[in-house]
Design an enzyme around this catalytic site. Structure first.
Site, short mmCIF file in Angstrom:
data_model
loop_
_atom_site.label_atom_id
_atom_site.label_comp_id
_atom_site.label_asym_id
_atom_site.label_seq_id
_atom_site.Cartn_x
_atom_site.Cartn_y
_atom_site.Cartn_z
N GLY A 173 -88.48 80.42 53.03
CA GLY A 173 -88.28 81.55 52.10
C GLY A 173 -87.02 81.90 51.64
O GLY A 173 -86.82 82.60 50.51
N ASP A 174 -85.77 81.51 52.47
CA ASP A 174 -84.75 81.91 51.69
C ASP A 174 -84.51 81.06 50.56
O ASP A 174 -83.81 81.40 49.72
CB ASP A 174 -83.36 81.41 53.08
CG ASP A 174 -83.48 82.60 54.33
OD1 ASP A 174 -83.53 83.84 53.76
OD2 ASP A 174 -83.42 82.12 55.26
N SER A 175 -84.75 79.74 50.56
CA SER A 175 -84.47 78.98 49.73
C SER A 175 -85.17 79.55 48.11
O SER A 175 -84.56 79.30 47.14
CB SER A 175 -84.90 77.57 49.86
OG SER A 175 -84.15 76.93 51.02
N GLY A 178 -83.36 82.45 46.89
CA GLY A 178 -82.27 81.81 46.21
C GLY A 178 -82.40 81.39 44.99
O GLY A 178 -81.66 81.81 43.92
#
Length: 404
Positions: A173-175, A178
């Site tokens: 989810g972070d990637s 980003g």
């Protein structure tokens, strides 16, 4: 490397990165890969926890840092104090983009909201990554990738029916957030060429996870279908699955297109399957997916994985092995495409391999020019001296007072 003069499509653009851990630093990394001058700002007393993340360690040094801190200059600055905020605004005047992934309202509490930043620099683009976005009833709630993947419905699609939905062993989810942040930044910079003004890029972790879910919403809206996990395959898409070869290795065969399926049937020595009413077209293969997978699995079980992939590839059937990282770093295609590249890690004192740059640009390619700075504030003198014109005596005072 001349870190102040990178090359690439974004050469000449300056990014101030305020984020920590994954989403913000990943966005900064992608912009840096494309040539932007990325200045990573860490609090003097609280460096980015990413410096301590990752599984490989040597003498207290974790190598995750070399991936997401590459192509960046690292400075320290305390945005919680007035003098630190004033220094930051001086940097904003000389920059194009600010990336942050604090909880919504944090910058505003420090007196550094977009209204303040845009007064100092009308062209500034502020990329904000948070759990649930800058608006809405949950905007103030803290968010992490694992929860965002869950509340967005993404985690529900993973795994096997009637089992707890597992996570992929990454902060996916972070990637995703980003990458969407970078997409927004590039769009905002393009819009700025016409308007002369920047804007806010608002990215939510849960929305980034939702955005990649293909047809789940219309399937539910128009068909009442709640898509769920389907193990190693997609329901109704056949054949496209994992199959165990004779040597115990897993091979993925994706032959769901009619012409490709006919080629698979031929190499299996069963060309008649391509005309069998059970498998003759996409819909039929979807209805009889279990039976078809059993036939292919039986055939694959008698084949060596390497030989099998070569045979299938030769006849135009899409297939490949399930590689571990040990195979990935020696993959000739990835090596030829410079996707396994060395980062010279100053603290480690030697090159460390990491992922290359995506995408490949023909005229202004990105590059990995440095690994992350070994210590917080390693570029304080360079940035504050060369960019802001602060002399040594002033820098000493700011350091003594804990501002940098």
């Amino acid at each position: 490397m001349d870190e102040a003069s990178p090359t690439g499509a974004l050469s000449g653009f300056r990014v101030l990165e305020l984020g920590s851990l994954i989403a913000g630093p990943y966005a900064g990394r992608l912009l840096g890969d494309m040539g932007a001058d990325v200045i990573k700002i860490e609090a003097p007393d609280r460096p980015d926890p990413l410096r301590t993340w990752g599984q490989a360690e040597q003498d207290g040094h974790r190598f995750f840092w070399t991936v997401h801190a590459r192509n960046k200059r690292c400075i320290t600055l305390d945005l919680r104090v007035p003098r630190g905020r004033e220094v930051f605004l001086d940097l904003v005047e000389r920059s194009d983009v600010v990336v942050e992934n604090f909880r919504p309202g944090t910058l505003e509490r420090w007196g550094l909201g977009y209204d303040v930043l845009s007064q100092r620099n009308p062209g500034i683009v502020l990329a904000r990554v948070s759990g649930y976005g800058q608006t809405g009833p949950l905007a103030g709630r803290a968010g992490y990738a694992s929860v965002a993947e869950a509340v967005s419905g993404l985690r529900h699609l993973n795994g096997y029916p009637d089992q707890p939905p597992p996570r992929i062993a990454l902060s996916l989810g972070d990637s995703l957030a980003g990458m969407f942040a970078v997409q927004g930044v590039l769009a905002a910079l393009l819009a700025r060429t016409a308007s002369g003004r920047g804007q806010v890029v608002d990215v939510a972790l849960n929305e980034a996870c939702l955005a990649v879910q293909e047809s789940t919403i219309p399937d539910y809206d128009r068909g009442g279908i709640v898509r769920g996990p389907s193990g190693t395959r997609l329901e109704g898409i056949a054949p496209s699955n994992l199959y165990a070869a004779s040597d115990g290795s897993w091979v993925v065969i994706a032959a769901n297109q009619d012409t490709v399926f006919a080629r698979l049937c031929a190499v299996m020595g069963q060309p008649e399957l391509a005309d069998d009413p059970r498998f003759a077209d996409h819909r039929a293969r979807g209805r009889n997916q279990d039976e078809l997978d059993e036939l292919i699995a039986k055939w694959v079980s008698g084949q060596d994985s390497s030989t099998l992939v070569d045979r299938l590839t030769e006849v135009g059937v899409v297939a490949g092995p399930v590689n571990t990282v040990a195979e990935v770093v020696t993959d000739p295609q990835l090596l030829a495409r410079e996707m396994i590249v060395e980062h010279y890690d100053e603290r480690f004192g030697a090159p460390v391999r990491g992922p290359g740059v995506v995408p490949k640009l023909s005229a202004t390619p990105g590059s990995v020019r440095s690994a992350g700075a070994p210590t917080p504030g390693a570029h304080n003198a360079q940035v504050y001296g060369d960019l802001l014109g602060r002399d040594v005596a002033e820098l000493d005072r700011l350091h003594a007072d804990g501002v940098i």
